[in-house]
Design an enzyme around this catalytic site. Structure first.
Site, mmCIF file in Angstrom:
data_model
loop_
_atom_site.group_PDB
_atom_site.id
_atom_site.type_symbol
_atom_site.label_atom_id
_atom_site.label_comp_id
_atom_site.label_asym_id
_atom_site.label_seq_id
_atom_site.Cartn_x
_atom_site.Cartn_y
_atom_site.Cartn_z
ATOM 1 N N TYR A 119 0.817 -1.214 0.000
ATOM 2 C CA TYR A 119 0.000 0.000 0.000
ATOM 3 C C TYR A 119 0.854 1.270 0.000
ATOM 4 C CZ TYR A 119 -4.083 -2.865 0.191
ATOM 5 O OH TYR A 119 -5.040 -3.770 -0.154
ATOM 6 N N GLN A 132 -14.928 1.750 -6.377
ATOM 7 C CA GLN A 132 -14.228 0.619 -5.763
ATOM 8 C C GLN A 132 -12.764 0.995 -5.551
ATOM 9 O OE1 GLN A 132 -15.686 -3.369 -7.698
ATOM 10 N NE2 GLN A 132 -15.831 -1.755 -9.238
ATOM 11 N N ILE A 165 -9.394 2.992 -4.367
ATOM 12 C CA ILE A 165 -8.945 3.602 -3.099
ATOM 13 C C ILE A 165 -8.069 4.830 -3.371
ATOM 14 C CG2 ILE A 165 -9.146 1.449 -1.805
ATOM 15 C CD1 ILE A 165 -6.162 1.015 -2.076
ATOM 16 N N ASP A 166 -7.940 5.200 -4.659
ATOM 17 C CA ASP A 166 -7.198 6.431 -4.960
ATOM 18 C C ASP A 166 -8.116 7.635 -4.730
ATOM 19 O OD1 ASP A 166 -7.789 5.479 -8.313
ATOM 20 O OD2 ASP A 166 -8.619 7.313 -7.450
ATOM 21 N N HIS A 213 -14.630 0.571 -0.897
ATOM 22 C CA HIS A 213 -13.526 -0.307 -0.495
ATOM 23 C C HIS A 213 -12.428 0.447 0.246
ATOM 24 C CE1 HIS A 213 -14.752 -3.468 -3.718
ATOM 25 N NE2 HIS A 213 -15.483 -3.525 -2.628
ATOM 26 N N CYS A 227 -1.476 6.699 16.389
ATOM 27 C CA CYS A 227 -2.912 6.904 16.292
ATOM 28 C C CYS A 227 -3.377 7.665 17.533
ATOM 29 C CB CYS A 227 -3.562 5.515 16.244
ATOM 30 S SG CYS A 227 -5.351 5.598 16.333
ATOM 31 N N ASN A 261 -16.511 0.226 -20.756
ATOM 32 C CA ASN A 261 -15.352 -0.588 -20.424
ATOM 33 C C ASN A 261 -14.545 -0.880 -21.681
ATOM 34 O OD1 ASN A 261 -14.422 -1.622 -17.833
ATOM 35 N ND2 ASN A 261 -14.434 -3.630 -18.813
#
Ligand code: BV8
Length: 227
Positions: A52, A89, A91-92, A107, A134, A200
């Site tokens: 990631y 979907q 994650i950018d 997601h 955190c 697509n």
């Protein structure tokens, strides 16, 4: 007019981000089980973080920019007569950087981290390292990406299902239709008597469930239909 749009990795391909299932795809180097499951993270958190972190650094290196498809969807959202629900979907953060203000990241998001104990989510200063403490004071070394892995529950499903039950048009852009529940959204929209369109490069695994198909690159096709 109520429109629901679902995007996948294909909409970001022309911005330079790898998709999952192409020959040089993300899951060519690493199997799904290794990097996109909680079990894989438990087995080898370092490998998963590196996977990631590499994607985050690619996204943040300035070369990756939203393309005409992202921009066309942002312009569509701004039109008064359109009530757009944009589900991704991906994650950018390319939809947001193109100007979309309401994006459902079903997601998760690369730019956020989650504390596995408190489930608290907050902007992530990448890469994962000891100083990313955190706020609930869990040691940074057990932070995890705020990403939905296989076997985990996607985010904001109730809002998504509500929008699918009310929409007039459902459009899927740049997704192979291989992962559920996202791949099942076209069926849900059809049951609500929405019209359905797939944009697509190639037929997806659920292409037969769409009424209409546009074959081609997202950056060429999406501006044509969005304007
Ligand atoms: C869940 C985040 C319980 C991480 C991702 C058996 C049957 C059915 C379902 C299951 C099953 N066994 C297990 C399941 C459930 C499982 C699943 O679906 N497995 C699959 C493998 C069968 N799903 C889950 O576990 C989900 N959770 O089910 O919870 C539940 C849920 C609801 C209700 C009750 C219970 C969670 C899944 C989330 C996994 N996380 N990503 C990360 O990003 O690293 S998945 C990841 O792959 C993406 O997010 C996306 O969702 C998915 C598919 O990727 P795509 O975006 O479609 O990309 P891909 O490369 O595949 O395709 C790109 C397409 O673009 C291609 O078609 C290409 O032709 C096209 N393209 C390329 N360039 C362009 C282009 N198009 C246009 N222009 C271009 N230039």
């Amino acid at each position: 007019m109520k429109i629901v749009v679902l995007t996948g990795a294909g909409i970001s391909a022309e911005s330079g981000l790898k998709t999952f299932r192409a020959e040089d795809g993300l899951w060519e180097q690493h199997s799904i089980e290794e990097v996109a499951t909680p079990e894989g993270y438990e087995r080898n958190p370092r490998l998963v973080r590196e996977f990631y972190n590499a994607r985050w650094q690619q996204l943040g290196n300035g070369q990756v920019q939203p393309n005409a498809a992202h921009r066309a969807l942002a312009e569509l959202e701004a039109r008064e007569e359109i009530d757009l629900t944009l589900i991704t979907q991906n994650i950018d953060n390319l939809h947001e950087r193109a100007g979309s203000r309401r994006v459902i990241h079903m997601h998760g998001e690369l730019a956020k981290a989650r504390c596995p104990r408190s489930q608290q989510v907050f902007p992530m200063v990448m890469p994962f390292s000891a100083d990313n403490c955190c706020t609930c004071c869990i040691p940074a070394e057990i932070l995890r990406p705020h990403v939905v892995w296989f076997g985990e529950m996607p985010l904001q499903l109730n809002q998504i299902y509500q929008s699918l039950s009310e929409c007039d048009l459902f459009v899927a852009i740049g997704t192979s239709g291989t992962v559920y529940p996202a791949a099942g959204f076209v069926d849900m929209a059809s049951q609500s008597h929405a019209q359905t369109l797939e944009i697509n490069l190639e037929p997806s695994e659920v292409q037969s469930q769409f009424q209409y198909h546009l074959r081609g690159k997202a950056s060429e096709m999406v501006p044509k239909v969005a304007h």
